[in-house]
Design an enzyme around this catalytic site. Structure first.
Site, PDB file in Angstrom:
ATOM      1  N   HIS A  11       0.831  -1.207   0.000  1.00 49.99           N
ATOM      2  CA  HIS A  11       0.000   0.000   0.000  1.00 49.99           C
ATOM      3  C   HIS A  11       0.865   1.255   0.000  1.00 49.99           C
ATOM      4  O   HIS A  11       0.557   2.241  -0.690  1.00 49.99           O
ATOM      5  CB  HIS A  11      -0.914  -0.031   1.223  1.00 49.99           C
ATOM      6  CG  HIS A  11      -1.748   1.195   1.392  1.00 49.99           C
ATOM      7  ND1 HIS A  11      -1.515   2.115   2.390  1.00 49.99           N
ATOM      8  CD2 HIS A  11      -2.805   1.659   0.676  1.00 49.99           C
ATOM      9  CE1 HIS A  11      -2.399   3.091   2.300  1.00 49.99           C
ATOM     10  NE2 HIS A  11      -3.189   2.843   1.278  1.00 49.99           N
ATOM     11  N   GLU A  20       2.042   1.785  -3.470  1.00 54.63           N
ATOM     12  CA  GLU A  20       0.974   2.311  -4.324  1.00 54.63           C
ATOM     13  C   GLU A  20       0.932   3.836  -4.261  1.00 54.63           C
ATOM     14  O   GLU A  20       0.758   4.520  -5.275  1.00 54.63           O
ATOM     15  CB  GLU A  20      -0.364   1.720  -3.884  1.00 54.63           C
ATOM     16  CG  GLU A  20      -1.571   2.287  -4.611  1.00 54.63           C
ATOM     17  CD  GLU A  20      -2.786   2.419  -3.711  1.00 54.63           C
ATOM     18  OE1 GLU A  20      -3.415   3.489  -3.726  1.00 54.63           O
ATOM     19  OE2 GLU A  20      -3.108   1.442  -2.999  1.00 54.63           O
ATOM     20  N   HIS A  21       1.084   4.394  -3.072  1.00 59.62           N
ATOM     21  CA  HIS A  21       1.128   5.849  -2.916  1.00 59.62           C
ATOM     22  C   HIS A  21       2.348   6.451  -3.605  1.00 59.62           C
ATOM     23  O   HIS A  21       2.251   7.453  -4.320  1.00 59.62           O
ATOM     24  CB  HIS A  21       1.176   6.217  -1.430  1.00 59.62           C
ATOM     25  CG  HIS A  21      -0.156   6.196  -0.754  1.00 59.62           C
ATOM     26  ND1 HIS A  21      -0.746   7.318  -0.220  1.00 59.62           N
ATOM     27  CD2 HIS A  21      -1.021   5.178  -0.519  1.00 59.62           C
ATOM     28  CE1 HIS A  21      -1.909   7.000   0.316  1.00 59.62           C
ATOM     29  NE2 HIS A  21      -2.091   5.696   0.160  1.00 59.62           N
ATOM     30  N   GLU A  30      -4.354   8.290   6.940  1.00 60.10           N
ATOM     31  CA  GLU A  30      -5.338   7.368   6.375  1.00 60.10           C
ATOM     32  C   GLU A  30      -5.684   6.269   7.374  1.00 60.10           C
ATOM     33  O   GLU A  30      -6.849   5.883   7.528  1.00 60.10           O
ATOM     34  CB  GLU A  30      -4.784   6.767   5.088  1.00 60.10           C
ATOM     35  CG  GLU A  30      -5.744   5.876   4.344  1.00 60.10           C
ATOM     36  CD  GLU A  30      -5.150   5.316   3.052  1.00 60.10           C
ATOM     37  OE1 GLU A  30      -5.783   4.415   2.469  1.00 60.10           O
ATOM     38  OE2 GLU A  30      -4.073   5.772   2.635  1.00 60.10           O
TER      39      GLU A  30
END
Length: 463
Positions: free
Chosen positions: A88, A91-92, A168
């Site tokens: 994840h 991905e950012h 997040e």
């Protein structure tokens, strides 16, 4: 800006097989074949480049847009404990800049033509996608291939995105309706990677280093692990050529490779004995999930499971919705769902209700599940469940994004693409006995319970 030109590619190029020598993006011979010419869809073609990267397209000349996606066979379940959250995090970071483009140039180039880009990470794969007008597909291919293949992962960007991801995670913790699903996964899978948060936790994300992320990037983002899919008004040969050009000179521009096999269904993931987990929070609403291990995504019973799920809790006419919401008004939201992985699965019921009504909601849910396990469904319910399955599938194919996703998931998760008519036939073939046999097995299993709300661990000791 004029949109008069219907086809974005020269007419002479349409329908030509791309089986010759690759100019870039993996020198050598590529293999192309037509998978289907579906009357309910377009022509689907598949090319495997010499480096093992796969390109699938569905040509739909009546569309004026194209969805383009790069799917990587890596997700949170591929992480070790210290790497939890790396997929994840990456991905950012891939949107933060490459050797050719800054983060602003990546976003502005697509937005300038009215397109959109995004990405998401799951437990078994990561997807980067763009949706643009057909004439802007070359730009989308160049930008998306660049960011996936050649990100620089600057140290300053790592620190910036670390802060974003921690926010997040904190935001997710403030959404009990989302948090309860993660709590349920932990109740079933425990410390197995399928039981961990896709985002990682504050304890794993905070110390994660740039070399750690870069190592994860280069180990997993290889040509054999990648499927590129596109759907809309396009030409397959041109898409393959543009992908080769975009990958030329990047770490994915390798010579030889074979596509990675899809994840095996065995050995099956070991799950925990049925347990109850409670996350104590002073919320106005209680969020509960009751369920058990289900079936994996290649299990032949998956079509029967879809029908069973529809009848039990898949819509406003479902048994659980009618009993708990419509007749008794105990919950605003109540539904059942199935999650399926390569080697495991979940089947569960979610409800959000006032804290004082939790016991009654759970009692009614257990009673309904036991009733179906013992007595099964009716022929009329089976017919309705089949209709829901077929309708939702076909209606979901009315946009290029859904079609693109279908191509990629078929290749990445199943190693094959089932034609639309064949899939509908499999649903039609589901019998009353099929569904009732599955219900007798699945719904009689010991069930775990996850609860987020103003409760203590001892409040559900006998749940």
């Amino acid at each position: 800006m004029s949109r008069a030109q219907r086809a974005p590619f020269p007419a002479g190029r349409r329908g030509v097989a791309a089986s010759g020598a690759a100019r870039s993006g993996g020198a050598g011979k590529a293999v192309t074949r037509t998978i289907s010419e579906d009357p309910l869809g377009g022509t689907v073609r598949r090319t495997v480049l010499s480096n093992g990267l796969r390109v699938l397209t569905e040509a739909i000349p009546t569309m004026r847009s194209v969805s383009f996606g790069i799917w990587v066979s890596v997700g949170s379940r591929d992480e070790t404990g210290p790497d939890s959250g790396a997929a994840h995090f990456l991905e950012h970071l891939l949107f933060k800049g490459t050797r050719k483009r800054s983060a602003l140039e990546i976003s502005s180039s697509i937005e300038a033509v009215g397109g959109e880009t995004n990405a998401f990470t799951t437990k078994e794969y990561t997807c980067y996608y763009a949706r643009v007008l057909d004439e802007d597909l070359p730009l989308a291919i160049d930008v998306m291939c660049d960011l996936v293949a050649d990100s620089v992962l600057e140290a300053a960007d790592v620190e910036t995105e670390r802060g974003v991801i921690l926010e997040e995670i904190a935001m997710h913790d403030d959404e009990p309706g989302d948090e309860v699903h993660d709590l349920f996964a932990r109740a079933v899978y425990g410390d197995h990677p399928l039981g961990r948060l896709i985002s990682g936790t504050e304890e794993t994300v905070t110390p994660m280093t740039r070399p750690q992320i870069r190592d994860f990037y280069r180990r997993h983002y290889t040509a054999p692990q990648i499927v590129i899919a596109a759907a809309g008004n396009l030409d397959h040969t041109t898409v393959v050529d543009l992908v080769r050009q975009a990958l030329h000179g990047t770490p994915l521009d390798t010579d030889q490779g074979t596509p990675a096999p899809h994840r095996p269904a065995s050995p099956a993931v070991r799950t925990r004995p049925a347990t109850t987990l409670v996350e104590t929070k002073e919320t106005e609403q209680a969020h509960v999930i009751l369920g058990s291990p289900g079936i994996d995504r290649t299990d032949e019973r998956r079509f029967a499971l879809g029908v069973l799920n529809n009848v039990l809790g898949g819509g406003m006419s479902s048994r659980l919705f009618q009993e708990i919401r419509e007749q008794r008004g105990l919950a605003y939201s109540v539904y059942s769902y199935a999650s399926q992985y390569a080697d495991s699965g979940l089947f569960a019921v979610y409800a959000g209700c006032a804290p004082g009504k939790v016991d009654e909601v759970l009692e009614l849910t257990r009673a309904e599940l036991a009733r179906v396990a013992a007595g099964g469904l009716t022929e009329a319910e089976i017919a309705r469940g089949k209709g829901m399955s077929k309708g939702s599938f076909v209606l979901g194919l009315e946009d290029t994004g859904s079609r693109m996703s279908r191509l990629a998931k078929g290749e990445l998760l199943y190693g094959d693409l089932m034609p639309v008519d064949a899939l509908l036939a499999r649903v039609d073939a589901v019998s009353l006995d099929d569904v009732n046999a599955l219900a007798a097995d699945l719904l009689a299993r010991p069930m775990s319970l996850a609860v987020v709300g103003p409760f203590g661990a001892g409040d559900f000791a006998t749940a």
